[in-house]
Design an enzyme around this catalytic site. Sequence first.
Site, PDB file in Angstrom:
ATOM      1  N   HIS A 183       0.845  -1.198   0.000  1.00 50.57           N
ATOM      2  CA  HIS A 183       0.000   0.000   0.000  1.00 50.57           C
ATOM      3  C   HIS A 183       0.881   1.249   0.000  1.00 50.57           C
ATOM      4  O   HIS A 183       1.264   1.742   1.066  1.00 50.57           O
ATOM      5  CB  HIS A 183      -0.901   0.007   1.231  1.00 50.57           C
ATOM      6  CG  HIS A 183      -1.793  -1.192   1.335  1.00 50.57           C
ATOM      7  ND1 HIS A 183      -1.319  -2.428   1.723  1.00 50.57           N
ATOM      8  CD2 HIS A 183      -3.126  -1.346   1.108  1.00 50.57           C
ATOM      9  CE1 HIS A 183      -2.328  -3.298   1.724  1.00 50.57           C
ATOM     10  NE2 HIS A 183      -3.425  -2.672   1.361  1.00 50.57           N
ATOM     11  N   GLY A 204      -3.433  -3.490  11.449  1.00 52.96           N
ATOM     12  CA  GLY A 204      -3.876  -3.953  10.135  1.00 52.96           C
ATOM     13  C   GLY A 204      -5.386  -4.086  10.135  1.00 52.96           C
ATOM     14  O   GLY A 204      -6.063  -3.479   9.295  1.00 52.96           O
ATOM     15  N   LEU A 217      -8.492  -2.702  10.891  1.00 46.48           N
ATOM     16  CA  LEU A 217      -8.648  -1.262  11.097  1.00 46.48           C
ATOM     17  C   LEU A 217      -9.394  -0.933  12.390  1.00 46.48           C
ATOM     18  O   LEU A 217     -10.343  -1.609  12.776  1.00 46.48           O
ATOM     19  CB  LEU A 217      -9.371  -0.646   9.900  1.00 46.48           C
ATOM     20  CG  LEU A 217      -8.575  -0.716   8.599  1.00 46.48           C
ATOM     21  CD1 LEU A 217      -9.386  -0.170   7.433  1.00 46.48           C
ATOM     22  CD2 LEU A 217      -7.252   0.030   8.723  1.00 46.48           C
ATOM     23  N   ASN A 265      -7.730  11.632   3.707  1.00 44.40           N
ATOM     24  CA  ASN A 265      -7.514  11.696   2.257  1.00 44.40           C
ATOM     25  C   ASN A 265      -8.771  11.424   1.441  1.00 44.40           C
ATOM     26  O   ASN A 265      -8.762  11.516   0.213  1.00 44.40           O
ATOM     27  CB  ASN A 265      -6.382  10.758   1.829  1.00 44.40           C
ATOM     28  CG  ASN A 265      -6.673   9.289   2.122  1.00 44.40           C
ATOM     29  OD1 ASN A 265      -7.797   8.821   2.004  1.00 44.40           O
ATOM     30  ND2 ASN A 265      -5.634   8.545   2.501  1.00 44.40           N
ATOM     31  N   HIS A 319      -4.075   3.151  -3.425  1.00 49.77           N
ATOM     32  CA  HIS A 319      -4.238   2.591  -2.079  1.00 49.77           C
ATOM     33  C   HIS A 319      -3.477   1.293  -1.881  1.00 49.77           C
ATOM     34  O   HIS A 319      -2.595   1.221  -1.024  1.00 49.77           O
ATOM     35  CB  HIS A 319      -5.719   2.369  -1.774  1.00 49.77           C
ATOM     36  CG  HIS A 319      -5.943   1.651  -0.476  1.00 49.77           C
ATOM     37  ND1 HIS A 319      -5.937   2.292   0.741  1.00 49.77           N
ATOM     38  CD2 HIS A 319      -6.141   0.330  -0.199  1.00 49.77           C
ATOM     39  CE1 HIS A 319      -6.133   1.419   1.708  1.00 49.77           C
ATOM     40  NE2 HIS A 319      -6.266   0.215   1.164  1.00 49.77           N
ATOM     41  N   GLU A 325     -17.502  -3.863  24.785  1.00 47.68           N
ATOM     42  CA  GLU A 325     -16.679  -5.064  24.883  1.00 47.68           C
ATOM     43  C   GLU A 325     -15.464  -5.005  23.949  1.00 47.68           C
ATOM     44  O   GLU A 325     -14.347  -5.351  24.343  1.00 47.68           O
ATOM     45  CB  GLU A 325     -17.512  -6.320  24.569  1.00 47.68           C
ATOM     46  CG  GLU A 325     -18.579  -6.632  25.585  1.00 47.68           C
ATOM     47  CD  GLU A 325     -19.923  -5.965  25.259  1.00 47.68           C
ATOM     48  OE1 GLU A 325     -20.920  -6.287  25.932  1.00 47.68           O
ATOM     49  OE2 GLU A 325     -19.946  -5.129  24.325  1.00 47.68           O
ATOM     50  N   HIS A 376     -20.754 -16.741  33.066  1.00 49.52           N
ATOM     51  CA  HIS A 376     -21.993 -17.236  32.462  1.00 49.52           C
ATOM     52  C   HIS A 376     -21.638 -18.086  31.242  1.00 49.52           C
ATOM     53  O   HIS A 376     -21.976 -17.773  30.112  1.00 49.52           O
ATOM     54  CB  HIS A 376     -22.923 -16.075  32.107  1.00 49.52           C
ATOM     55  CG  HIS A 376     -23.385 -15.284  33.292  1.00 49.52           C
ATOM     56  ND1 HIS A 376     -22.497 -14.618  34.112  1.00 49.52           N
ATOM     57  CD2 HIS A 376     -24.627 -15.042  33.788  1.00 49.52           C
ATOM     58  CE1 HIS A 376     -23.171 -13.992  35.076  1.00 49.52           C
ATOM     59  NE2 HIS A 376     -24.463 -14.255  34.908  1.00 49.52           N
ATOM     60  N   HIS A 426     -27.824 -15.635  25.186  1.00 47.39           N
ATOM     61  CA  HIS A 426     -26.753 -15.403  26.142  1.00 47.39           C
ATOM     62  C   HIS A 426     -26.021 -16.685  26.553  1.00 47.39           C
ATOM     63  O   HIS A 426     -25.072 -16.620  27.326  1.00 47.39           O
ATOM     64  CB  HIS A 426     -27.321 -14.724  27.401  1.00 47.39           C
ATOM     65  CG  HIS A 426     -27.623 -13.279  27.214  1.00 47.39           C
ATOM     66  ND1 HIS A 426     -28.440 -12.809  26.202  1.00 47.39           N
ATOM     67  CD2 HIS A 426     -27.206 -12.177  27.892  1.00 47.39           C
ATOM     68  CE1 HIS A 426     -28.526 -11.493  26.278  1.00 47.39           C
ATOM     69  NE2 HIS A 426     -27.777 -11.091  27.291  1.00 47.39           N
ATOM     70  N   ARG A 462     -22.083 -19.380  36.235  1.00 47.15           N
ATOM     71  CA  ARG A 462     -23.041 -18.586  37.001  1.00 47.15           C
ATOM     72  C   ARG A 462     -23.565 -19.398  38.186  1.00 47.15           C
ATOM     73  O   ARG A 462     -23.789 -18.864  39.274  1.00 47.15           O
ATOM     74  CB  ARG A 462     -24.215 -18.164  36.122  1.00 47.15           C
ATOM     75  CG  ARG A 462     -25.291 -17.375  36.878  1.00 47.15           C
ATOM     76  CD  ARG A 462     -26.415 -16.980  35.926  1.00 47.15           C
ATOM     77  NE  ARG A 462     -27.393 -16.107  36.586  1.00 47.15           N
ATOM     78  CZ  ARG A 462     -28.493 -16.530  37.188  1.00 47.15           C
ATOM     79  NH1 ARG A 462     -28.779 -17.831  37.221  1.00 47.15           N
ATOM     80  NH2 ARG A 462     -29.320 -15.672  37.766  1.00 47.15           N
TER      81      ARG A 462
END
Length: 665
Positions: free
Chosen positions: A33, A122, A124, A190, A264, A411, A461, A473, A520
Amino acid sequence: MNSTPYDSSTYQRMSTAIAALSMDAVERAQSGHPGMPMGMSDVATVLFTKFMKIDAASPDWPDRDRFVLSAGHGSMLIYALGYLLGYDGMDIDQIKNFRQLGAKTAGHPEVGHAPAVETTTGPLGQGLGNAVGMAIAEAHQRARYGADLVDHQTYAIVGDGCLMEGVSQEAISLAGHLKLGKLIVLWDDNGITIDGAVSLADSTDQLKRFEASGWDVNRVDGHDMDAVEAAIGAARDADRPSLIACRTIIGRGANKKAGSSAAHGAPLGEEEISYARKSLDWNYAPFELPDDVISAWRRTGARGADKRQAWEARLAGAGNAETFRRAIANNFEKEIAAALDQYISGLIAEPQKMATRKASQLALDIINSAVPTTIGGSADLTGSNNTKTGQLDILTAENPAGRYIYYGIREHGMAAAMNGLALHGGITPYGGTFLVFTDYCRPSIRLAALMEQQVIYVMTHDSIGLGEDGPTHQPVEHLAALRAIPNLYVFRPADVVETAECWQAALGLKTAPSILALSRQGLPQLRLEAERDNLCTKGGYILADHDSYQVTLIATGSEVEIAMAAKVKLAADGIGARIVSMPCQELFVAQGQGYMAGVLGDKPRIGVEAGIRQGWDRFIFTDGCGKGDFVGMESFGASAPAPDLYNHFGITAEAVAAKAKTFLI
């Protein structure tokens, strides 16, 4: 400011050296790149010649400024800087061998490979999250050890893609909330992505977004070095994190490809490179650099030596020098062992039934007293994950010396920040959420494993045992998915003793992250006898045996209780069973085939876990054992009380015993 004084033409030639090396390396590799490093070379030149506090001869100096290339696809920017600044091991051959097997100059920056690389980027947005963690670490340590020992900036270069990724919002809102004034983000504005103009997919006013999250914001022409210098200088004086939008031209200097997506992610080609050499006034062959430019960059790389030496003198005379050195060394094994040994002895004397998430909190209470460098946290589940202990104050903008972070419902941002905390050094981070939400953390967990960072994830849990919250969950495939990540250690303790041992084992893994998968529901204490060694460090061991066993039952976590109950039922029918508790498959495999075979035995084997079968056959059928089966989940869970769910899905002592008998007829 640590300015290196040159005239404007010298700065421009120093910048062009970055651009030239970048386009030549990509061209030689026929991969990479070139556009981003060519477009951001002016900004990088200003940053490193005017501001960065580094000493290339001492890349691990604890009080150096941190530089994170979040837009990691532009890796030639940092490789060119590493070579130009004079980092050891970063010679011109590394630049010439960009993206080749065995070279330090991998396609995307990898920490531990090339000097000057602070984190692997890398994917992103990850680097931005890491930079937030590094800035938290700096603020925390400055508050604890004093500005004489800790006083540095964290800089990050991000691209349009970094800012589109969802993790960016989690990261910037946390940074703004904590008022991380020593964090400066330089946006390569850019306007181009792989598909074309950013406007094809996004119309966000990024400055307003950052401002709304509590950031100081500014916009400059990224090719006006004076303007960039003024903006960074102002940002260093801000009392909050800063975003500087640097309007640049991707692939600046090229002809038809400059300012377009064609610059790019592909080599420019000989014709475009020839044009760029002329437009940038660079009359040198590929990889050839004039002596005066090399000298200017090398002086820049050595400029921080005096500051480093002054820092070393301050450290030598500091009253807290030994405390600081121990924090950086992260060596508290003796204290951990002594404290946990005493704690486990008490458990053997007075057995306790409890959920392993609660057992984790009890172990953490011991650990957080013995290890002053832990920083805990949770993604808005502190009371459920049981990650906060009494001695931990809250880390806030007003109290950065605190050791507990309320990450909020972030998270992914939490996991990315914990990587930054670990990479910074002097901190052992742990953070919690529900095991099912490792899906939200996974990109950062994977990178922690790749980077060999000690980050500990407290994931509670851990099965259908959580009950009524239902299949949204209840993790079913998650243990298998996490075990598939190389260099990640997944611990699933069966009781309060194993939980303490698993914590000790995780803290002993200095070059790997760990998952603690915790229940749990309450679990009985199964370990009732004192042991000289930490059995969980073996990954798996014989918990209960029979002189003439006919079947081996292998289980983890809450299902070890079920295996023990199945042993009783089999005994009633005259069938002896061996019980193997396997809290960490990765550590078990690491012991070697001899140990594994001795523990598993040569009789039929039944694996028991409230998750999917994937990954279990290597233990059921290894070493020529051709008989065995698995009792676990084959579908998503359901909403009901935990005991009803175990009965409904057939994960019971009766089912395990019945399965074992089918191989004994």
